[in-house]
Design an enzyme around this catalytic site. Structure first.
Site, PDB file in Angstrom:
ATOM      1  N   ARG A  28      -6.461  -5.749  -9.532  1.00 18.32           N
ATOM      2  CA  ARG A  28      -5.854  -5.712  -8.191  1.00 18.32           C
ATOM      3  C   ARG A  28      -4.546  -6.497  -8.219  1.00 18.32           C
ATOM      4  O   ARG A  28      -3.514  -6.039  -7.700  1.00 18.32           O
ATOM      5  CB  ARG A  28      -6.823  -6.309  -7.152  1.00 18.32           C
ATOM      6  CG  ARG A  28      -6.228  -6.382  -5.755  1.00 18.32           C
ATOM      7  CD  ARG A  28      -7.228  -6.899  -4.719  1.00 18.32           C
ATOM      8  NE  ARG A  28      -6.632  -6.879  -3.382  1.00 18.32           N
ATOM      9  CZ  ARG A  28      -7.271  -7.186  -2.249  1.00 18.32           C
ATOM     10  NH1 ARG A  28      -8.536  -7.550  -2.291  1.00 18.32           N
ATOM     11  NH2 ARG A  28      -6.665  -7.142  -1.086  1.00 18.32           N
ATOM     12  N   ASN A  75     -12.963   1.670  -2.823  1.00 15.54           N
ATOM     13  CA  ASN A  75     -11.570   2.036  -2.585  1.00 15.54           C
ATOM     14  C   ASN A  75     -10.917   2.577  -3.839  1.00 15.54           C
ATOM     15  O   ASN A  75     -11.459   2.425  -4.919  1.00 15.54           O
ATOM     16  CB  ASN A  75     -10.814   0.776  -2.124  1.00 15.54           C
ATOM     17  CG  ASN A  75     -10.775   0.687  -0.610  1.00 15.54           C
ATOM     18  OD1 ASN A  75     -10.672   1.686   0.082  1.00 15.54           O
ATOM     19  ND2 ASN A  75     -10.851  -0.532  -0.097  1.00 15.54           N
ATOM     20  N   CYS A  84     -14.864   3.670   5.722  1.00 19.70           N
ATOM     21  CA  CYS A  84     -13.994   2.499   5.675  1.00 19.70           C
ATOM     22  C   CYS A  84     -14.227   1.686   6.950  1.00 19.70           C
ATOM     23  O   CYS A  84     -14.387   2.258   8.029  1.00 19.70           O
ATOM     24  CB  CYS A  84     -12.546   2.967   5.615  1.00 19.70           C
ATOM     25  SG  CYS A  84     -11.359   1.684   6.016  1.00 19.70           S
ATOM     26  N   ASP A  85     -14.234   0.394   6.799  1.00 15.06           N
ATOM     27  CA  ASP A  85     -14.535  -0.457   7.962  1.00 15.06           C
ATOM     28  C   ASP A  85     -13.290  -0.820   8.773  1.00 15.06           C
ATOM     29  O   ASP A  85     -13.407  -1.497   9.788  1.00 15.06           O
ATOM     30  CB  ASP A  85     -15.207  -1.753   7.499  1.00 15.06           C
ATOM     31  CG  ASP A  85     -14.270  -2.601   6.660  1.00 15.06           C
ATOM     32  OD1 ASP A  85     -13.493  -2.021   5.879  1.00 15.06           O
ATOM     33  OD2 ASP A  85     -14.276  -3.826   6.816  1.00 15.06           O
ATOM     34  N   HIS A 107      -6.940   4.776   5.961  1.00 11.48           N
ATOM     35  CA  HIS A 107      -5.857   3.775   5.987  1.00 11.48           C
ATOM     36  C   HIS A 107      -4.546   4.436   6.429  1.00 11.48           C
ATOM     37  O   HIS A 107      -3.457   4.022   5.999  1.00 11.48           O
ATOM     38  CB  HIS A 107      -5.689   3.077   4.618  1.00 11.48           C
ATOM     39  CG  HIS A 107      -6.828   2.152   4.287  1.00 11.48           C
ATOM     40  ND1 HIS A 107      -6.836   1.348   3.161  1.00 11.48           N
ATOM     41  CD2 HIS A 107      -7.989   1.891   4.934  1.00 11.48           C
ATOM     42  CE1 HIS A 107      -7.956   0.636   3.136  1.00 11.48           C
ATOM     43  NE2 HIS A 107      -8.684   0.952   4.197  1.00 11.48           N
ATOM     44  N   TYR A 111      -3.172  -0.423   8.698  1.00 14.32           N
ATOM     45  CA  TYR A 111      -2.549  -0.103   7.409  1.00 14.32           C
ATOM     46  C   TYR A 111      -1.186   0.577   7.545  1.00 14.32           C
ATOM     47  O   TYR A 111      -0.441   0.676   6.578  1.00 14.32           O
ATOM     48  CB  TYR A 111      -3.504   0.739   6.547  1.00 14.32           C
ATOM     49  CG  TYR A 111      -4.472  -0.152   5.782  1.00 14.32           C
ATOM     50  CD1 TYR A 111      -4.197  -0.590   4.494  1.00 14.32           C
ATOM     51  CD2 TYR A 111      -5.631  -0.615   6.382  1.00 14.32           C
ATOM     52  CE1 TYR A 111      -5.045  -1.436   3.812  1.00 14.32           C
ATOM     53  CE2 TYR A 111      -6.495  -1.464   5.712  1.00 14.32           C
ATOM     54  CZ  TYR A 111      -6.199  -1.871   4.429  1.00 14.32           C
ATOM     55  OH  TYR A 111      -7.042  -2.723   3.753  1.00 14.32           O
ATOM     56  N   ARG A 121      -2.252 -10.866  -2.280  1.00 13.34           N
ATOM     57  CA  ARG A 121      -3.534 -10.837  -1.571  1.00 13.34           C
ATOM     58  C   ARG A 121      -4.698 -10.979  -2.560  1.00 13.34           C
ATOM     59  O   ARG A 121      -5.653 -11.707  -2.320  1.00 13.34           O
ATOM     60  CB  ARG A 121      -3.653  -9.533  -0.775  1.00 13.34           C
ATOM     61  CG  ARG A 121      -4.915  -9.412   0.031  1.00 13.34           C
ATOM     62  CD  ARG A 121      -4.991 -10.441   1.139  1.00 13.34           C
ATOM     63  NE  ARG A 121      -6.360 -10.566   1.638  1.00 13.34           N
ATOM     64  CZ  ARG A 121      -6.814 -11.580   2.374  1.00 13.34           C
ATOM     65  NH1 ARG A 121      -5.998 -12.576   2.702  1.00 13.34           N
ATOM     66  NH2 ARG A 121      -8.052 -11.613   2.783  1.00 13.34           N
TER      67      ARG A 121
END
Ligand code: G6P
Ligand code: MN
Length: 442
Positions: free
Chosen positions: A93, A148, A170-171, A200, A265, A285
């Site tokens: 990530r 994801n 997706c939350d 998103h 998003y 992040r």
């Protein structure tokens, strides 16, 4: 008696597992026969399972938590598979984020170059999970997928395994709804939303509170403060400065485009310049998550190993766990609960392609989602979505065909990347960084 189910959490070693298990066990209506954690990383899963065992001890001591890294054992006769894999872990990530930022582009988990690179890592393992479930799981299994980048995963699984019993979710929308409920000083369960878009990449077109249309009221608030209210400062997620920044950014978007209420998003796609300025290549992040959630897990595990007590509430953040459990319950008992999920368009949004994977409301039945009809959407929104859908479709084709050309087209088409030159530079670095995970692109 109600049917009882075998539930498997795939990606058991995730920092989200404790929260999901808490919500599973608090949902008394959902009858659990067996609860399994499955992960490919044994060491990580064993550590996280120490915390999860505390949750089980706290909420349902009679339940035995089973832990496995063996596919056959974990998935045999499974009814529900809650998937939350992170292919390449947080280490990748951070690479996704930093490579993009180095070239002046959004460096983000699911959006832009980082999201596409992550998608190219995840398609293979997600398809493998489907195949494993087809082989070992109950014939009526459901994979409820949080892994994801959900938009790309949905597009890929629909293309490669169109008959699989997978529901991608997706939350984020429901997390925004939680902010709306705080703004309106009401309970989340009183809200009903209309929504369309890709994952998103969507918009709330109408919000009702106990049947009353509160859309304009919410727009007014969001145009002034973003998705933030006094009440939300008490919320664990909003206490995170990065999320507070994100929820606040909705303000600018509503002022520019007051038709609808945006998914958070959109900041990456519509306010790219602001966000690149805000992002810090030395404190991405992913790095914040490593220093935050990951450290909390490590410290809690150390305490448990020393026989000390831990505060479990630190692992219960937001509506993430509650939402996935609600979806599982609906599939299990045919509740027809209305939720925002990712489904094949097939005319639901009239002027979008049938094969777009759209995020829209659907009634969740035992046989899967029954999407609502959205109708036609205006040109601006249609244009945005068509571009992103084409981009994500090209990512999927690039993986299936091992095509460098299609990967470059996808990177060029993405709104967060300004030119083919930059697209090529980033893609070439991503190829290097992802050697362990990507197929060779020719
Ligand atoms: C939301 C999104 C997820 C995403 C997560 C990232 O929950 O819906 O798709 O993974 O945010 O949060 P983080 O705290 O890891 O940046
Ligand atoms: Mn999401």
């Amino acid at each position: 008696m109600k049917k009882e189910f075998k539930i498997v959490i795939c990606g058991g070693g995730s920092t989200y597992t404790a929260g999901i298990v808490k919500n599973l066990l608090e949902e008394e209506e959902l009858k659990i026969k067996e609860l399994w954690l499955y992960d490919i990383d044994q060491e990580r899963q064993e550590k996280v399972s120490l915390i999860v065992k505390e949750v089980v001890k706290d909420l349902r001591p009679s339940l035995e938590l089973k832990i496995s890294t063996d596919e056959e054992e974990a998935f045999t006769d499974a009814d529900f598979i809650m998937a939350q894999m992170r292919v390449g872990g947080l280490k990748m990530r951070v690479k996704d984020e930093q490579i993009s930022l180095k070239h002046g582009c959004i460096g983000q988990e699911t959006c832009g170059a980082g999201g596409m690179a992550y998608g190219m890592r995840t398609i293979g393992p997600m398809v493998h999970l489907i195949d494993v479930c087809e082989k070992y799981a109950s014939k009526t299994y459901w994979i409820v997928n949080y892994s994801n980048p959900a938009a790309i995963v949905a597009k890929a699984t629909q293309t490669l395994r169109p008959n699989a019993r997978i529901l991608n979710i997706c939350d984020m929308p429901v997390e925004v709804e939680a902010r709306m409920a705080e703004i309106l000083d009401t309970d989340l369960s009183n809200l009903e939303v209309d929504y369309f878009g890709l994952n998103h990449y969507g918009w709330f077109t109408k919000v009702q509170c106990n049947g009353e249309d509160v859309t304009e009221k919410l727009k007014k608030h969001v145009a002034e403060y973003g998705y933030v209210s006094k009440a939300s400062y008490e919320d664990a997620l909003v206490k995170d400065p990065d999320w507070l920044h994100t929820f606040t950014n909705a303000k600018k978007i509503v002022n520019y485009f007051p038709d609808y209420l945006p998914n958070t998003y959109w900041q990456y796609y519509l306010l790219g310049d602001d966000i690149v300025d805000y992002m810090d290549i030395n404190n991405t992040r992913g790095m914040q998550v490593i220093h935050g959630r990951e450290t909390k897990i490590r410290e809690a595990v150390k305490k448990l190993e020393n026989g000390e007590k831990i505060d479990l509430t630190q692992f219960y953040v937001g509506v993430h766990g509650k939402f996935i459990v609600e979806v599982v319950k609906a599939l299990a008992y045919d509740t027809r609960s209305r939720q925002l999920v990712i489904v094949k368009n097939d005319g639901a949004v009239k002027n979008l392609p049938d094969d777009a994977m759209v995020e829209i409301p659907a009634y969740i039945t035992k046989d899967g989602p029954e999407p609502v009809r959205v109708g036609e959407i205006p040109r601006f929104y249609k244009g945005l979505i068509e571009q992103q859908d084409a981009c994500e479709g090209l990512v999927v084709e690039a993986v299936i065909e091992g095509s460098y050309k299609k990967a470059l087209q996808a990177f060029t088409l993405n709104r967060t990347i300004p030119s083919a030159n930059v697209a090529k530079e980033i893609l070439d670095e991503m190829v290097e960084a992802n050697k362990e995970y990507w197929m060779e692109l020719k």
